[in-house]
Design a protein around this motif. Structure first.
Motif, short mmCIF file in Angstrom:
data_model
loop_
_atom_site.label_atom_id
_atom_site.label_comp_id
_atom_site.label_asym_id
_atom_site.label_seq_id
_atom_site.Cartn_x
_atom_site.Cartn_y
_atom_site.Cartn_z
N GLU A 141 -62.29 -21.20 92.92
CA GLU A 141 -61.16 -21.45 92.04
C GLU A 141 -59.88 -20.93 92.67
O GLU A 141 -59.89 -19.89 93.35
CB GLU A 141 -61.37 -20.78 90.68
CG GLU A 141 -62.56 -21.32 89.89
CD GLU A 141 -62.71 -20.61 88.56
OE1 GLU A 141 -61.98 -19.63 88.33
OE2 GLU A 141 -63.55 -21.04 87.75
N ASP A 143 -56.13 -19.99 91.28
CA ASP A 143 -55.30 -19.80 90.08
C ASP A 143 -55.99 -20.36 88.83
O ASP A 143 -55.35 -20.98 87.97
CB ASP A 143 -53.93 -20.45 90.28
CG ASP A 143 -53.13 -19.77 91.39
OD1 ASP A 143 -53.29 -18.56 91.58
OD2 ASP A 143 -52.34 -20.47 92.07
N GLY A 144 -57.31 -20.14 88.76
CA GLY A 144 -58.06 -20.55 87.58
C GLY A 144 -58.48 -22.00 87.55
O GLY A 144 -59.16 -22.42 86.61
#
Length: 347
Positions: A141, A143-144
């Motif tokens: 991932e 930044d999410g």
């Protein structure tokens, strides 16, 4: 930040506002209100408030002019990779417009290409790599947002500033790292992987009897040593020998008692005729004689067995110490003319 490079020309901005204002003047709506709010913040240099408002307007009513203005706002805001992506969207949309719509765009297509070329030189790039032994199902991932497997190992355009990278293999602890990139910086980050814990060991095999069972399920006899073999034989010698001594002692005692009763019989019997005392003594003499015969037989058998065990004892068996098994027997007088057998021992 060099805002002059990404600043809108007065004519371009004026034409964008005029075109959008003319299109929405007749019927104001939430998209128009969000656009007007965003442009007002943008003109005042408040890009953190202006860009989200313009993006909201584009979501409510997607338009080429609004998309172009959003790309300009993100560039002035300093989100270079985001602005580059918006310009790419605009340039991909432009060829699909009708000739009339393209004329209404003015010189935005040319400005978008120039802005994109300038941005491409300054956009930071981040390359994420997995170690060779990483499982194929490892989740990565940025930044999410999950990355596609094809994005792993590629140089990804990102905005300047701080970014969070995360990787996790099934069943393993997640790896996280914060990465800060400046304008134009290119960096490669190798994601460290924590191997999953080893599987639990198989349960121990259940014991089958005294010796347990092997892989085939067959009973395995307990291991024996010369000491255990010799110790067991020595105990057998003591037991059989002790029983032999007891048998001989009992035979001797009962034989002596039988001889004593014979004297009483001789004094109180004449042939087959006996008084009461003589008859009682005769019956007792017969019982004691039989017991003496049986006891002597047991004694002789026990002594013989002990002798055989002792003579055939393996050489590794050693004589026991004073604390090993023992047995002793004796005759104890009881009452008038009676006796009892006293047997003692330990093994």
């Amino acid at each position: 930040m060099n805002t002059a490079r990404y600043a809108l020309s007065a004519a371009c901005l004026s034409s964008a506002l005029a075109a959008a204002g003319a299109a929405w003047a007749a019927d104001p709506d939430p998209a128009q209100a969000a656009f007007d709010e965003g442009v007002a913040h943008m003109e005042a240099g408040r890009f953190e408030e202006g860009c989200p408002a313009i993006e909201k307007s584009q979501q409510l009513d997607p338009r080429p002019g609004t998309l172009f203005t959003l790309a300009e706002c993100e560039a002035l805001r300093g989100r270079l990779a985001t602005a580059l992506a918006r310009f790419d969207e605009y340039l991909a949309l432009y060829p699909t417009l009708t000739p009339k719509q393209q004329r209404n765009q003015g010189d935005r297509e040319k400005a978008a290409r120039a802005q994109r070329e300038a941005l491409a030189r300054d956009v930071p790039g981040l390359r994420l790599e997995l170690p060779p032994d990483a499982p194929p199902s490892t989740l990565v991932e940025l930044d999410g947002r999950p990355l596609a497997p094809t994005a792993i190992g590629s140089l990804l355009p990102v905005d300047p500033g701080k970014h969070l990278v995360r990787a996790q293999a099934p069943g393993a602890r997640a790896f996280e790292r914060a990465v800060h990139l400046d304008r134009g910086e290119k960096r490669t980050v190798v994601l460290e992987m924590t191997p999953p814990p080893p599987p639990p060991p198989p349960p121990p095999e259940s014991a089958g009897g005294a010796g347990g069972t092997g892989a085939s399920g067959a009973s395995t006899p307990p291991a024996t040593t010369p000491d255990t073999v010799g110790g067991g034989r020595r105990v057998a010698v003591y037991v059989t020998g002790g029983l032999g001594l007891v048998g001989l002692a009992v035979g001797g005692v009962t034989g002596a008692l039988a001889m004593e009763r014979k004297g009483v019989v001789d004094r109180n019997c004449a042939g087959a005729a006996c008084n009461h005392e003589g008859k009682t003594a005769a019956d007792a003499m017969k019982a004691l004689g039989l017991a003496s015969t049986i006891a002597f037989g047991v004694g002789i058998a026990g002594a013989g067995a002990a002798a055989v065990l002792l003579l055939t004892e393996p050489k590794t068996a050693k004589a026991g110490a004073s604390g090993e098994a023992w047995i002793a027997a004796g005759v104890v007088p009881v009452g008038s003319g009676g006796a009892a057998l006293d047997v003692r021992g330990a093994w």
